[in-house]
Design a protein around this motif. Structure first.
Motif, PDB file in Angstrom:
ATOM      1  N   TYR A 173      10.901 -34.664   0.178  1.00 22.98           N
ATOM      2  CA  TYR A 173      10.997 -33.491  -0.706  1.00 22.98           C
ATOM      3  C   TYR A 173      12.291 -33.194  -1.190  1.00 22.98           C
ATOM      4  O   TYR A 173      12.548 -32.507  -2.397  1.00 22.98           O
ATOM      5  CB  TYR A 173      10.543 -32.268   0.416  1.00 22.98           C
ATOM      6  N   LEU A 210      17.721 -24.893  -4.282  1.00 20.50           N
ATOM      7  CA  LEU A 210      16.659 -23.899  -5.230  1.00 20.50           C
ATOM      8  C   LEU A 210      17.761 -22.612  -5.673  1.00 20.50           C
ATOM      9  O   LEU A 210      17.235 -21.892  -6.935  1.00 20.50           O
ATOM     10  CB  LEU A 210      15.763 -23.242  -4.227  1.00 20.50           C
ATOM     11  N   ALA A 259      18.142 -27.325   1.078  1.00 25.70           N
ATOM     12  CA  ALA A 259      16.961 -26.801   0.286  1.00 25.70           C
ATOM     13  C   ALA A 259      17.440 -25.467  -0.346  1.00 25.70           C
ATOM     14  O   ALA A 259      17.117 -25.269  -1.449  1.00 25.70           O
ATOM     15  CB  ALA A 259      15.532 -26.598   1.121  1.00 25.70           C
ATOM     16  N   HIS A 260      17.836 -24.675   0.505  1.00 28.23           N
ATOM     17  CA  HIS A 260      18.068 -23.110   0.061  1.00 28.23           C
ATOM     18  C   HIS A 260      19.356 -23.279  -0.984  1.00 28.23           C
ATOM     19  O   HIS A 260      19.110 -22.621  -2.017  1.00 28.23           O
ATOM     20  CB  HIS A 260      18.574 -22.504   1.525  1.00 28.23           C
ATOM     21  N   GLN A 280      10.501 -26.895   2.149  1.00 27.77           N
ATOM     22  CA  GLN A 280      10.918 -25.890   3.371  1.00 27.77           C
ATOM     23  C   GLN A 280       9.827 -25.535   4.163  1.00 27.77           C
ATOM     24  O   GLN A 280      10.051 -25.210   5.316  1.00 27.77           O
ATOM     25  CB  GLN A 280      11.325 -24.543   2.416  1.00 27.77           C
ATOM     26  N   ARG A 281       8.600 -25.486   3.627  1.00 27.10           N
ATOM     27  CA  ARG A 281       7.387 -25.069   4.702  1.00 27.10           C
ATOM     28  C   ARG A 281       6.981 -26.092   5.652  1.00 27.10           C
ATOM     29  O   ARG A 281       7.031 -25.824   7.025  1.00 27.10           O
ATOM     30  CB  ARG A 281       5.972 -24.867   3.808  1.00 27.10           C
ATOM     31  N   ASP A 291      17.823 -27.230   6.052  1.00 22.72           N
ATOM     32  CA  ASP A 291      17.212 -26.016   5.528  1.00 22.72           C
ATOM     33  C   ASP A 291      18.481 -25.498   4.537  1.00 22.72           C
ATOM     34  O   ASP A 291      18.032 -24.839   3.389  1.00 22.72           O
ATOM     35  CB  ASP A 291      17.303 -25.007   6.515  1.00 22.72           C
ATOM     36  N   PHE A 337      10.449 -28.794  -3.244  1.00 28.43           N
ATOM     37  CA  PHE A 337      11.525 -28.251  -2.447  1.00 28.43           C
ATOM     38  C   PHE A 337      10.661 -26.993  -1.773  1.00 28.43           C
ATOM     39  O   PHE A 337      11.044 -26.786  -0.472  1.00 28.43           O
ATOM     40  CB  PHE A 337      12.815 -27.715  -3.104  1.00 28.43           C
ATOM     41  N   GLU A 338      10.000 -26.276  -2.338  1.00 26.01           N
ATOM     42  CA  GLU A 338       9.474 -25.028  -1.625  1.00 26.01           C
ATOM     43  C   GLU A 338       8.170 -25.811  -0.612  1.00 26.01           C
ATOM     44  O   GLU A 338       8.433 -25.139   0.594  1.00 26.01           O
ATOM     45  CB  GLU A 338       8.566 -24.231  -2.499  1.00 26.01           C
ATOM     46  N   THR A 384      11.289 -28.195  -7.984  1.00 30.67           N
ATOM     47  CA  THR A 384      11.190 -26.769  -7.398  1.00 30.67           C
ATOM     48  C   THR A 384       9.831 -26.674  -6.511  1.00 30.67           C
ATOM     49  O   THR A 384      10.039 -26.501  -5.141  1.00 30.67           O
ATOM     50  CB  THR A 384      11.076 -25.575  -8.385  1.00 30.67           C
ATOM     51  N   ARG A 385       8.780 -27.110  -6.778  1.00 36.33           N
ATOM     52  CA  ARG A 385       7.569 -27.140  -6.116  1.00 36.33           C
ATOM     53  C   ARG A 385       7.729 -27.909  -4.679  1.00 36.33           C
ATOM     54  O   ARG A 385       7.342 -27.907  -3.879  1.00 36.33           O
ATOM     55  CB  ARG A 385       6.474 -27.711  -7.044  1.00 36.33           C
TER      56      ARG A 385
END
Ligand SMILES: Cc1cc2nc3c(=O)[nH]c(=O)nc-3n(C[C@H](O)[C@H](O)[C@H](O)COP(=O)(O)OP(=O)(O)OC[C@H]3O[C@@H](n4cnc5c(N)ncnc54)[C@H](O)[C@@H]3O)c2cc1C
Length: 580
Positions: free
Chosen positions: A455, A512, A508-509, A469-470, A505, A465-466, A462-463
């Motif tokens: 990911y 984004l 990813a943060h 994160q999940r 984490d 990465f989201e 973006t998608r």
């Protein structure tokens, strides 16, 4: 007692300056702190053994960024790094490095670390960068650790090997008060009170999973699991530009540098499958990695390091460095594979991602005194934010940190911390040892790092990465509720896994947050494909506020060395243009 059996124990010591990480920056920081005040106590804490730890454990084949009078000036170097880093640089720290690093080379030379010299006895520097000349080979680079260790013993630095730092302690006013660590062989906890603390824990190198599938076959020293980044974050320090990932062009399956820096000055070059050059310059930058990626996408891959056109004597000379220093396994690997540089080019690929200012710009935010945003807390080397720092940057900024930290310690008493913080950390550390059954750390680590590859590896969508994160949040739940450690060794791995998940984490943060593309492949966002200087010509700082991960913009400080408009995008022009 069986080795690695878990012992329940807690002790406390104190010192004036605590240096965490005894790789490259750490030994120099400890040495300079002690020289600044020989009466003070300096402790150097290391997860492995200072004699053979960190990125330079097996030596190094050259200084990548030496600013040597006669070859380069501090102004020129500052300009080069500013351009290579797409302008997002607080130049003061880079300029200070450029001014100080020559003194450090001379000091290293006096320790017995030899650098390549020409027949006049001058340093023989080679050109690899786009503009200037900064690469200084080290023909006996394998001695670097030994030479450093001798200096540490001579200066009576207190060395604590096999202690892994897990968290920093801070006072109610935010000042640093010390650190908590765990013995990697017994699991006993050691609390170290300190007036100032210097973090030198290297890159976050165990973030992505190498394509070879070997968890420890990382480009970076595999002990550098991002503990420093995680500790700084939990102590409230700001981390800069974490979205500027480290991604390197490496030997396929071996994952070490193909080493255009060593072979390039002899005439080797990066070529596509047609044997043609496609990049102007082999210096590692995000823009260069983007061209590498584009070449693979265009169907002209694989990409190779080509030396077979060179004279056999030249190849022999290259081998004598590449197969002996830095990564001595390289020769064995090529032999096992039956690759002879005289007849075959070396297949390369794109590495896993990591955080590292040494090669890119992602690190704990520091100023030109190596000070973080937490009073009394310093950072140097690959984990501090000074970009494109490399080994000499670790030494030079380690020296800056050591001196300033001791001055801080001389002017401050110990800060008080809350005993409850130690109890809380002890519970967190030992939690995996208290469970009867569950998931071993290597499985959690593998899962988290596979998700990082799936990911978070650029190009960044973006998608994806989201979703990443999940999925990472689910891994975190498993980690916090079900991870087990059955001996001290597994406990070390369990703690490292927690750092890795924290770093994933943060990666990813931060990615984004920056809604543009910059630094070539390092931060290529498909949803924001253009560079947006109007809105994003700034640093991003990530930190923990009220328990939550937050990001904010920070202005780039006014340049010390001006950059002309027509120089700004020199690193964007990497691709070799077809000529009629
Ligand atoms: C394969 C490779 C090749 C390279 N080639 C070159 C080159 O040719 N020229 C050049 O100039 N640069 C080169 N570099 C870059 C250079 O080696 C690094 O920039 C530099 O060594 C970083 O120093 P450091 O002190 O930040 O990290 P390191 O030297 O890696 O030290 C970090 C130390 O922290 C310890 N540690 C980590 N976590 C903890 C913890 N929780 N508690 C206690 N200790 C901890 C580690 O065990 C390690 O000893 C290379 C790097 C690599 C990986």
């Amino acid at each position: 007692m069986a080795m690695d059996e878990i012992v329940d124990g807690l002790s406390e010591v104190s010192c004036d300056v605590l240096v965490i990480g005894g790789g490259t920056a750490g030994p120099m920081a400890a040495l300079k702190a002690k020289l600044r005040n020989p009466k003070a106590n300096v402790v150097l804490l290391e997860k492995a053994n200072v004699k053979r730890s960190g990125a330079i454990s097996m030596g190094m084949d050259g200084l990548n960024n030496a600013v040597i009078p006669g070859y380069a000036t501090p102004e020129q170097y500052t300009k080069e790094i500013t351009i290579a880093n797409d302008g997002i640089v607080d130049q003061k720290a880079v300029y200070k490095y450029a001014q100080n690093c020559y003194k450090i080379i001379e000091e290293l030379d006096s320790f017995g670390i030899r650098f390549l010299k020409n027949e006049n006895g001058d340093y023989a520097v080679k050109k690899v960068h786009h503009i200037g000349t900064y690469v200084l080979p080290m023909p006996n680079g394998e001695t670097v650790k030994k030479a450093l260790y001798r200096q540490l013993r001579r200066a009576r630095i207190l060395i604590s090997n096999r202690y892994m730092a897990t968290r920093l302690l801070t006072a109610s006013d935010g000042r640093v008060a010390g650190a908590i660590s765990v013995n990697t062989r017994t699991a006993e906890i050691l609390v170290i009170k300190a007036k100032a603390v210097i973090l030198c824990m290297g890159a976050a190198g165990r973030l992505g999973l190498p394509t070879s599938g070997y968890m420890f076959g990382t480009y970076e020293n595999a002990a550098n699991s991002g503990d420093g980044y995680a500790m700084a974050y939990h102590a409230g320090a700001a981390l800069a530009n974490l979205e500027c990932f480290q991604i390197n062009p490496l030997i396929k399956d071996y994952n070490g540098p193909a080493c255009a820096y060593v072979a390039g000055p002899f005439g080797a070059f990066t070529a596509n499958n047609e044997g043609s050059r496609f990049i102007e310059c082999d210096y590692w930058s995000g823009q260069m990695m983007l061209e590498f990626y584009n070449e693979l996408q265009s169907g002209k891959g694989p990409v190779f390091l080509q030396l077979k056109h060179l004279h056999p004597n030249t190849i022999e000379e290259i081998e004598s460095t590449l197969h002996k220093v830095e990564r001595p396994t390289r020769g064995l690997f090529q032999k096992g594979r039956g690759t002879d540089y005289r007849t075959e080019s070396i297949e390369m690929h794109i590495s896993e991602i990591g955080f590292c200012s040494g090669h890119s710009a992602s690190g704990v935010f520091v100023d030109d005194f190596a000070r973080t945003t937490v009073p009394g807390l310093y950072a140097a080397g690959d984990m501090a934010s000074v970009p494109h720092n490399y080994m000499l940057g670790a030494f030079t900024n380690g020296a800056v940190a050591g001196t300033d930290a001791m001055e801080f310690a001389d002017n401050h008493d110990f800060a008080d911390f809350d005993a409850a913080d130690v109890a809380k950390e002890r519970d967190r550390v030992m939690a995996p040892t208290k469970r009867e059954d569950g998931i071993p750390p290597n499985q959690i680590e593998y899962k988290a790092r596979r998700l990082v590859n799936d990911y978070l590896q650029p190009p960044k969508v973006t998608r994806k990465f989201e979703l990443g994160q999940r999925r990472l949040a689910e891994v975190r739940d498993d980690m916090e509720q079900h991870m087990i450690a059955r001996n001290s060794h597994e406990l070390l791995r369990a703690l490292e896994t927690q750092s890795i998940v924290d770093c994933a984490d943060m990666a990813a943060h931060a990615s984004l947050y920056r809604e543009e593309s910059r630094w070539g492949l390092y931060h290529l966002r498909t949803d924001f494909p253009e560079k947006d200087n109007e809105n994003w010509f700034c640093h991003t700082l990530l930190s923990k506020r009220d328990g939550k991960m937050t990001s904010e913009k920070r202005e780039v400080q006014p340049y010390v060395v001006p950059i002309a408009d027509d120089e700004k995008d020199l690193y964007d022009k990497q691709r070799i243009r077809a000529t009629a």
